[in-house]
Design an enzyme around this catalytic site. Structure first.
Site, PDB file in Angstrom:
ATOM      1  N   GLY A   1      35.309  29.012  64.239  1.00 44.56           N
ATOM      2  CA  GLY A   1      34.678  28.894  65.553  1.00 44.56           C
ATOM      3  C   GLY A   1      33.269  29.439  65.602  1.00 44.56           C
ATOM      4  O   GLY A   1      33.062  30.648  65.743  1.00 44.56           O
TER       5      GLY A   1
ATOM      6  N   THR B   1      30.220  26.963  66.746  1.00 44.18           N
ATOM      7  CA  THR B   1      29.383  26.210  67.681  1.00 44.18           C
ATOM      8  C   THR B   1      29.749  26.485  69.139  1.00 44.18           C
ATOM      9  O   THR B   1      30.918  26.591  69.490  1.00 44.18           O
ATOM     10  CB  THR B   1      29.506  24.692  67.380  1.00 44.18           C
ATOM     11  OG1 THR B   1      29.289  24.485  65.987  1.00 44.18           O
ATOM     12  CG2 THR B   1      28.499  23.888  68.166  1.00 44.18           C
TER      13      THR B   1
ATOM     14  N   THR C   1      22.814  24.124  67.529  1.00 45.21           N
ATOM     15  CA  THR C   1      22.505  24.526  66.169  1.00 45.21           C
ATOM     16  C   THR C   1      21.888  25.924  66.095  1.00 45.21           C
ATOM     17  O   THR C   1      21.894  26.557  65.041  1.00 45.21           O
ATOM     18  CB  THR C   1      21.506  23.499  65.571  1.00 45.21           C
ATOM     19  OG1 THR C   1      22.068  22.202  65.706  1.00 45.21           O
ATOM     20  CG2 THR C   1      21.224  23.764  64.125  1.00 45.21           C
TER      21      THR C   1
ATOM     22  N   GLU D   1      31.210  24.992  52.355  1.00 42.04           N
ATOM     23  CA  GLU D   1      31.552  23.891  53.259  1.00 42.04           C
ATOM     24  C   GLU D   1      30.630  22.683  53.034  1.00 42.04           C
ATOM     25  O   GLU D   1      31.081  21.548  52.921  1.00 42.04           O
ATOM     26  CB  GLU D   1      31.432  24.382  54.706  1.00 42.04           C
ATOM     27  CG  GLU D   1      31.786  23.333  55.737  1.00 42.04           C
ATOM     28  CD  GLU D   1      31.669  23.868  57.172  1.00 42.04           C
ATOM     29  OE1 GLU D   1      30.643  24.501  57.500  1.00 42.04           O
ATOM     30  OE2 GLU D   1      32.604  23.638  57.954  1.00 42.04           O
TER      31      GLU D   1
HETATM   32  C1  LIG Z   1      33.751  16.039  64.962  1.00 39.66           C
HETATM   33  C2  LIG Z   1      33.049  17.360  64.879  1.00 39.66           C
HETATM   34  C3  LIG Z   1      33.690  18.443  64.308  1.00 39.66           C
HETATM   35  C4  LIG Z   1      33.074  19.704  64.277  1.00 39.66           C
HETATM   36  N1  LIG Z   1      33.778  20.796  63.805  1.00 39.66           N
HETATM   37  C5  LIG Z   1      33.248  22.045  63.976  1.00 39.66           C
HETATM   38  C6  LIG Z   1      34.029  23.228  63.685  1.00 39.66           C
HETATM   39  O1  LIG Z   1      35.178  23.136  63.237  1.00 39.66           O
HETATM   40  N2  LIG Z   1      33.476  24.444  63.936  1.00 39.66           N
HETATM   41  C7  LIG Z   1      32.220  24.597  64.457  1.00 39.66           C
HETATM   42  O2  LIG Z   1      31.797  25.737  64.669  1.00 39.66           O
HETATM   43  N3  LIG Z   1      31.453  23.495  64.736  1.00 39.66           N
HETATM   44  C8  LIG Z   1      31.939  22.242  64.512  1.00 39.66           C
HETATM   45  N4  LIG Z   1      31.177  21.121  64.815  1.00 39.66           N
HETATM   46  C9  LIG Z   1      29.835  21.304  65.372  1.00 39.66           C
HETATM   47  C10 LIG Z   1      28.720  20.831  64.449  1.00 39.66           C
HETATM   48  O3  LIG Z   1      28.512  21.774  63.429  1.00 39.66           O
HETATM   49  C11 LIG Z   1      27.482  20.605  65.341  1.00 39.66           C
HETATM   50  O4  LIG Z   1      27.745  19.480  66.173  1.00 39.66           O
HETATM   51  C12 LIG Z   1      26.254  20.384  64.542  1.00 39.66           C
HETATM   52  O5  LIG Z   1      25.911  21.560  63.849  1.00 39.66           O
HETATM   53  C13 LIG Z   1      25.075  19.978  65.440  1.00 39.66           C
HETATM   54  O6  LIG Z   1      24.997  20.860  66.530  1.00 39.66           O
HETATM   55  P1  LIG Z   1      24.939  20.297  68.026  1.00 39.66           P
HETATM   56  O7  LIG Z   1      25.977  19.265  68.192  1.00 39.66           O
HETATM   57  O8  LIG Z   1      24.990  21.448  68.970  1.00 39.66           O
HETATM   58  O9  LIG Z   1      23.541  19.594  68.115  1.00 39.66           O
HETATM   59  P2  LIG Z   1      22.169  20.197  68.697  1.00 39.66           P
HETATM   60  O10 LIG Z   1      21.854  21.518  68.084  1.00 39.66           O
HETATM   61  O11 LIG Z   1      22.222  20.111  70.194  1.00 39.66           O
HETATM   62  O12 LIG Z   1      21.150  19.115  68.150  1.00 39.66           O
HETATM   63  C14 LIG Z   1      21.131  17.761  68.622  1.00 39.66           C
HETATM   64  C15 LIG Z   1      20.205  16.939  67.739  1.00 39.66           C
HETATM   65  O13 LIG Z   1      18.872  17.468  67.802  1.00 39.66           O
HETATM   66  C16 LIG Z   1      18.417  17.779  66.494  1.00 39.66           C
HETATM   67  N5  LIG Z   1      17.613  19.020  66.562  1.00 39.66           N
HETATM   68  C17 LIG Z   1      17.934  20.188  67.206  1.00 39.66           C
HETATM   69  N6  LIG Z   1      16.966  21.085  67.027  1.00 39.66           N
HETATM   70  C18 LIG Z   1      16.030  20.517  66.237  1.00 39.66           C
HETATM   71  C19 LIG Z   1      14.786  20.949  65.699  1.00 39.66           C
HETATM   72  N7  LIG Z   1      14.308  22.172  65.921  1.00 39.66           N
HETATM   73  N8  LIG Z   1      14.067  20.081  64.930  1.00 39.66           N
HETATM   74  C20 LIG Z   1      14.528  18.838  64.696  1.00 39.66           C
HETATM   75  N9  LIG Z   1      15.709  18.363  65.181  1.00 39.66           N
HETATM   76  C21 LIG Z   1      16.438  19.190  65.941  1.00 39.66           C
HETATM   77  C22 LIG Z   1      19.635  17.958  65.625  1.00 39.66           C
HETATM   78  O14 LIG Z   1      19.349  17.659  64.287  1.00 39.66           O
HETATM   79  C23 LIG Z   1      20.617  16.972  66.257  1.00 39.66           C
HETATM   80  O15 LIG Z   1      20.466  15.707  65.668  1.00 39.66           O
HETATM   81  C24 LIG Z   1      31.757  19.847  64.791  1.00 39.66           C
HETATM   82  C25 LIG Z   1      31.086  18.737  65.336  1.00 39.66           C
HETATM   83  C26 LIG Z   1      31.723  17.512  65.394  1.00 39.66           C
HETATM   84  C27 LIG Z   1      30.996  16.343  66.046  1.00 39.66           C
END
Ligand SMILES: Cc1cc2nc3c(=O)[nH]c(=O)nc-3n(C[C@H](O)[C@H](O)[C@H](O)COP(=O)(O)OP(=O)(O)OC[C@H]3O[C@@H](n4cnc5c(N)ncnc54)[C@H](O)[C@@H]3O)c2cc1C
Length: 379
Positions: A115, A117, A123, A237
């Site tokens: 856990g 995100t 991110t 991972e």
């Molecule tokens: C099916 C699925 C399973 C998952 N399983 C897990 C899990 O088990 N545990 C866990 O902790 N997380 C999990 N995740 C979360 C996953 O790690 C995040 O979705 C991923 O890291 C992206 O974060 P976000 O969705 O918050 O996107 P955001 O951080 O909101 O970013 C959205 C978009 O903007 C871009 N972006 C953001 N900031 C910048 C920047 N400064 N410069 C350029 N581009 C940028 C990103 O590249 C992305 O394309 C899962 C996600 C999914 C969809």
């Protein structure tokens, strides 16, 4: 490694496309597949022999997941059982390791939820808000997590929390801690799990944490150093997810080339047309190249060398190779690519995930641009 590949292939033969199609339609968890993987010992290859695993290392784990994906199966239902325990192995106390690792190795305990995100921070992990306040021998945890996969199919979860506010620490990455949460006790007592329906069958969820009590004995390592602890787990991972992408890419190249050899239109196999043949050949080349980077990253990890950049580069190259191969494979199959029974549309959806999770492509480019090439950071 050839023996491992062969025995994974044999096991996967019991789980053909129709098994996955049914689960996909019902959005159901592949319990039988995960049990078979557990029984085979494939999930405990990263656990040292002294704790009941086979201690074969990341290269072996990588080969296992690649073969699972090449066979058309999906390792995502269980891959975290392989590597989540790494944080416990590297940073847990002797007592915690003896208590948990043998049961994780045997599969009696499932530690496959991680856990990190949160909805508001995305991110930018240092901005997580889930907070654990210590009261005597207990932490009281409040907050919210999103996209926490397999939480409903896990006994334990590694949870990243803040134990000091971001503004109260010298560095943004200080003040975070890792807690081992016993989900069997937590659910209904401060933890609510809500499944999220997605375009793939991934058993991912949202967590609502309201005055959850976690024993202080479940703190991994030192308070405030949690971010460092999860980083080396994240390298494992990324390398393993990259291996799944290599498996997916090989699945698509195998299927596309086979179909291109057999399907006849205009009186000849479609693969005789270079416009059909060349993209598949290019996908093959890209996959082989990405695979070399995965091997390099896994080798460094197994040697205990720094491998953050290589793990990131392997994930980027492999996820892009698999996505391009997916696109070619769908196009090569024409209309039949859209029919469920070919498994291509399912794998096409599944492999798309890996350009977003566990880390998105942009963040990898930023890592290389700033950490390797010393250009200024945009954030
Ligand atoms: C099916 C699925 C399973 C998952 N399983 C897990 C899990 O088990 N545990 C866990 O902790 N997380 C999990 N995740 C979360 C996953 O790690 C995040 O979705 C991923 O890291 C992206 O974060 P976000 O969705 O918050 O996107 P955001 O951080 O909101 O970013 C959205 C978009 O903007 C871009 N972006 C953001 N900031 C910048 C920047 N400064 N410069 C350029 N581009 C940028 C990103 O590249 C992305 O394309 C899962 C996600 C999914 C969809």
């Amino acid at each position: 490694m050839p023996e491992i590949r062969e025995s994974v292939r044999r096991m996967c033969a019991d789980f053909p496309g129709e098994y996955w199609r049914k689960l996909d339609r019902e959005r159901a968890y592949p319990t039988d597949f995960v049990q078979a993987l557990t029984r085979s010992g494939f999930l405990s290859v990263l656990i040292p022999e002294e704790y009941g695993g086979s201690g074969l290392g990341l290269r072996a784990a990588s080969v296992i997941l690649e073969e699972i994906h090449r066979a058309g199966c999906n390792g995502a239902a269980a891959h975290a059982q392989m590597y989540t325990m790494g944080t416990l192995l590297r940073h847990g106390s002797a007592e915690q390791k003896t208590k948990y690792l043998p049961a994780i190795a045997s599969g009696e305990l499932r530690l496959q939820a991680f856990g990190v995100t949160e909805p508001a921070s995305g991110t930018d992990t240092t901005r997580i808000r889930t907070f654990a306040r210590r009261e005597g021998e207990t932490y009281i945890v409040n907050g919210q997590k999103v996209w926490i996969s397999r939480a409903e199919h896990s006994d334990l979860m590694l949870l990243l929390v803040r134990t000091s506010a971001r503004d109260d620490t010298a560095k943004a990455s200080d003040g975070m801690s890792v807690l081992l949460v016993d989900l069997r006790e937590a659910v209904g007592h401060g933890l609510t799990i809500r499944p999220i329906q997605t375009m793939i069958n991934h058993a991912t969820t949202e967590l609502f944490i309201d005055n959850l009590k976690v024993p202080a004995a479940n703190l991994i390592g030192e308070e405030g150093r949690g971010f460092r602890y999860i980083l080396d787990g994240m390298n494992a991972e990324r390398i393993l997810i990259a291996s799944e992408c290599i498996g997916d890419a090989r699945f698509f190249v195998d299927r596309a080339s086979a179909y291109a050899r057999e399907r006849e239109v205009f009186g000849r196999p479609i693969g005789m047309n270079q416009a059909v043949q060349f993209p598949i050949a290019r996908n093959y080349i890209e996959t082989e190249a990405a695979s070399l980077m995965v091997e390099k990253a896994a080798g460094l990890f197994d040697a205990g060398e720094p491998c953050g950049t290589e793990a990131n580069m392997a994930k980027l190259l492999a996820s892009e190779a698999s996505w391009r191969a997916a696109d070619t494979c769908l196009q090569t199959h024409g209309g039949f690519g859209f029919a469920e029974e070919y498994d291509i549309e399912r794998k096409f959806r599944e492999t798309r995930l890996y350009q977003v999770a566990p880390i998105s492509t942009n963040l990898i480019l930023s890592h290389v641009g700033t950490h390797v090439l010393q250009m200024p950071k945009s954030f």
